[in-house]
Enzyme design. Structure first.
Site, PDB file in Angstrom:
ATOM      1  N   CYS A 261      63.446  19.451 100.851  1.00 50.56           N
ATOM      2  CA  CYS A 261      64.091  20.410  99.953  1.00 50.56           C
ATOM      3  C   CYS A 261      64.352  19.538  98.183  1.00 50.56           C
ATOM      4  O   CYS A 261      64.354  18.914  98.238  1.00 50.56           O
ATOM      5  CB  CYS A 261      65.315  20.770 100.034  1.00 50.56           C
ATOM      6  SG  CYS A 261      66.757  22.061  99.695  1.00 50.56           S
ATOM      7  N   LEU A 262      64.898  20.334  97.470  1.00 52.39           N
ATOM      8  CA  LEU A 262      64.054  19.780  96.127  1.00 52.39           C
ATOM      9  C   LEU A 262      65.887  19.070  96.134  1.00 52.39           C
ATOM     10  O   LEU A 262      66.546  18.316  94.947  1.00 52.39           O
ATOM     11  CB  LEU A 262      64.106  20.529  94.444  1.00 52.39           C
ATOM     12  CG  LEU A 262      62.537  20.852  94.754  1.00 52.39           C
ATOM     13  CD1 LEU A 262      61.933  20.987  93.536  1.00 52.39           C
ATOM     14  CD2 LEU A 262      62.221  18.864  94.375  1.00 52.39           C
TER      15      LEU A 262
ATOM     16  N   HIS B 224      62.156  29.397 103.314  1.00 54.06           N
ATOM     17  CA  HIS B 224      62.955  28.350 102.353  1.00 54.06           C
ATOM     18  C   HIS B 224      63.713  29.096 101.875  1.00 54.06           C
ATOM     19  O   HIS B 224      64.782  28.388 101.100  1.00 54.06           O
ATOM     20  CB  HIS B 224      62.133  26.911 102.908  1.00 54.06           C
ATOM     21  CG  HIS B 224      62.649  26.342 102.199  1.00 54.06           C
ATOM     22  ND1 HIS B 224      62.918  24.864 102.655  1.00 54.06           N
ATOM     23  CD2 HIS B 224      63.363  25.703 100.945  1.00 54.06           C
ATOM     24  CE1 HIS B 224      63.583  23.843 102.251  1.00 54.06           C
ATOM     25  NE2 HIS B 224      63.766  24.503 100.946  1.00 54.06           N
ATOM     26  N   GLU B 225      62.937  29.262 100.612  1.00 57.64           N
ATOM     27  CA  GLU B 225      63.833  29.719  99.411  1.00 57.64           C
ATOM     28  C   GLU B 225      64.240  31.002  99.424  1.00 57.64           C
ATOM     29  O   GLU B 225      65.106  31.160  98.735  1.00 57.64           O
ATOM     30  CB  GLU B 225      62.340  29.363  98.278  1.00 57.64           C
ATOM     31  CG  GLU B 225      61.703  28.727  97.375  1.00 57.64           C
ATOM     32  CD  GLU B 225      62.162  27.177  98.042  1.00 57.64           C
ATOM     33  OE1 GLU B 225      63.568  27.475  97.369  1.00 57.64           O
ATOM     34  OE2 GLU B 225      61.372  26.447  97.752  1.00 57.64           O
TER      35      GLU B 225
ATOM     36  N   GLN C  28      69.884  26.797  93.141  1.00 56.02           N
ATOM     37  CA  GLN C  28      69.575  24.931  92.994  1.00 56.02           C
ATOM     38  C   GLN C  28      69.627  24.756  91.815  1.00 56.02           C
ATOM     39  O   GLN C  28      69.564  24.503  91.519  1.00 56.02           O
ATOM     40  CB  GLN C  28      68.290  24.893  93.533  1.00 56.02           C
ATOM     41  CG  GLN C  28      67.790  25.281  95.286  1.00 56.02           C
ATOM     42  CD  GLN C  28      66.325  24.750  95.942  1.00 56.02           C
ATOM     43  OE1 GLN C  28      65.706  25.443  95.389  1.00 56.02           O
ATOM     44  NE2 GLN C  28      66.221  23.454  96.181  1.00 56.02           N
TER      45      GLN C  28
ATOM     46  N   HIS D 184      67.870  30.008 100.554  1.00 49.27           N
ATOM     47  CA  HIS D 184      69.311  29.400  99.444  1.00 49.27           C
ATOM     48  C   HIS D 184      69.756  30.822  99.214  1.00 49.27           C
ATOM     49  O   HIS D 184      70.804  30.524  98.574  1.00 49.27           O
ATOM     50  CB  HIS D 184      68.034  28.968  98.287  1.00 49.27           C
ATOM     51  CG  HIS D 184      67.808  27.445  98.693  1.00 49.27           C
ATOM     52  ND1 HIS D 184      68.365  26.367  98.671  1.00 49.27           N
ATOM     53  CD2 HIS D 184      66.511  27.389  99.015  1.00 49.27           C
ATOM     54  CE1 HIS D 184      68.193  25.414  98.777  1.00 49.27           C
ATOM     55  NE2 HIS D 184      66.724  25.326  98.660  1.00 49.27           N
TER      56      HIS D 184
ATOM     57  N   GLY E 289      58.152  25.357  95.201  1.00 50.50           N
ATOM     58  CA  GLY E 289      59.174  26.081  95.787  1.00 50.50           C
ATOM     59  C   GLY E 289      60.923  26.024  94.659  1.00 50.50           C
ATOM     60  O   GLY E 289      61.497  25.117  94.971  1.00 50.50           O
TER      61      GLY E 289
END
Lengths: 167, 173
Positions: free
Chosen positions: B95-96, B137-138, B51, B141, B46
């Site tokens: 997380c990326l 989670h997304e 991001q 953001h 995701g």
């Protein structure tokens, strides 16, 4: 969201005996989803939970997707090999935890596996050919066994010399 | 399609509330495609627009929902959680934008989400397993929230310090 990395030697978690899965809950389903995503991203045909540091007895596999392009992931929880045929086969095995290493391993060419799915329901099936090798290879991970362990000492050292870092 | 650089925490853009996407334009569709490419390259499951430095309410995910089902690249514009289960699930998230750091976060085990798809059509669907965790989670953001905001202050500060060090090292390289 990122995915967890695949462990490589000498990580001690690859050498431990994993614990049986007792709770068939949302977290187990999420773990199986993540393992499946990691397997496809790697790309690989099988991944056992200890390979991402989860010392629980489950693995995911999809033996055919690289050839057919069709994804059919299976989730195998608490697997047990209930019988193995006398005939054996030698197959070249690779492992996502041993990047760059391919080793010939002799194993029974037919095994009957019993396992549970994500809901805890019991299943049994007989696997042959590549799938037989795959289920034995993945089940070995749950006992801390790597495919290179079956080689004689010198061949094992030569194989592990090919180990390269995961990209 | 282009792989875009992913912002690393701490970055002020990761703390901002993203804007609603009023219209799914060609530019927005191109952004969604770039984000999917960036996510697959990472690899991740995701990614949210902030991001990659775009403060718009857009997330992408790749869900393999059922055994035997093909992967589904999804782009969700203006996603909103419309229902959450009472059952909670604790999962080790990463997380990326916070590379190589993982920690357990507890969230509802199932959620229903409503969003606009690439054609601007309204969709609503329930998510479970990893996809319930991932979609929450997304969406976080888009509200300037990171998974480390659920952790105790000590752990959060430790991770933030590691990320500051990582950013200094990358800047020097």
């Amino acid at each position: 969201m990122s995915l967890r990395p695949i462990l490589t030697p000498p990580d001690a978690r690859l050498r431990q005996v994993a614990a049986p899965v007792m709770a068939f809950d949302a977290a187990l389903r999420a773990l199986a989803d993540e393992m499946t995503a990691i397997m496809y991203a790697a790309p690989g045909r099988g991944l056992a939970a200890p390979q991402i540091g989860e010392l629980r007895r489950l693995f995911v596999m999809d033996t055919g997707w690289k050839d057919t392009g069709h994804r059919a992931p299976r989730v195998i929880v608490n697997p047990e090999i209930v019988s193995a045929g006398d005939a054996t086969q030698v197959m070249d095995e690779g492992c996502l935890s041993l990047p760059g290493v391919i080793v010939p391993v002799q194993r029974p060419s037919e095994v009957t596996l019993r396992w549970q799915d994500l809901d805890g329901a019991r299943h049994a099936e007989t696997f042959t050919g590549f799938a037989a090798t795959c289920v034995q290879h993945e089940r070995d991970h749950l006992d801390g066994i790597l495919c290179t362990d079956y080689l004689p000492e010198d061949a094992r050292a030569a194989a592990l010399a090919q180990l390269r870092p995961r990209p | 399609m282009t792989i875009r650089p992913i912002l690393i925490h701490p970055d002020p853009r990761l703390k901002k509330v993203a804007e609603t996407v009023p219209e799914i334009t060609a530019e927005m569709r191109a952004l969604a495609e770039d984000m999917l490419e960036t996510m697959y390259d990472a690899p991740g499951v995701g990614l949210a627009a902030p991001q990659v430095g775009v403060l718009k309410r857009l997330i992408v995910m790749d869900c393999v929902k059922e055994e035997g089902e093909a992967a589904r690249p999804m782009a969700l514009f203006n996603p909103e959680v419309t229902w959450t289960s009472e059952e909670q699930s604790t999962y080790e998230e990463g997380c990326l934008s916070i590379p190589e750091q993982y920690a357990e976060v507890t969230r509802p085990a199932e959620v229903r989400v409503r969003w606009h798809d690439l054609d601007g059509k309204l969709q609503e669907e329930e998510f479970d397993g990893l996809w319930a965790t991932c979609v929450q989670h997304e969406i976080d953001h888009l509200n300037g929230k990171l998974f480390i905001d659920y952790l105790k202050p000590m752990k959060r500060q430790m991770i933030t310090r590691k990320m500051q060090k990582l950013k200094r090292e990358r800047a020097r390289a």
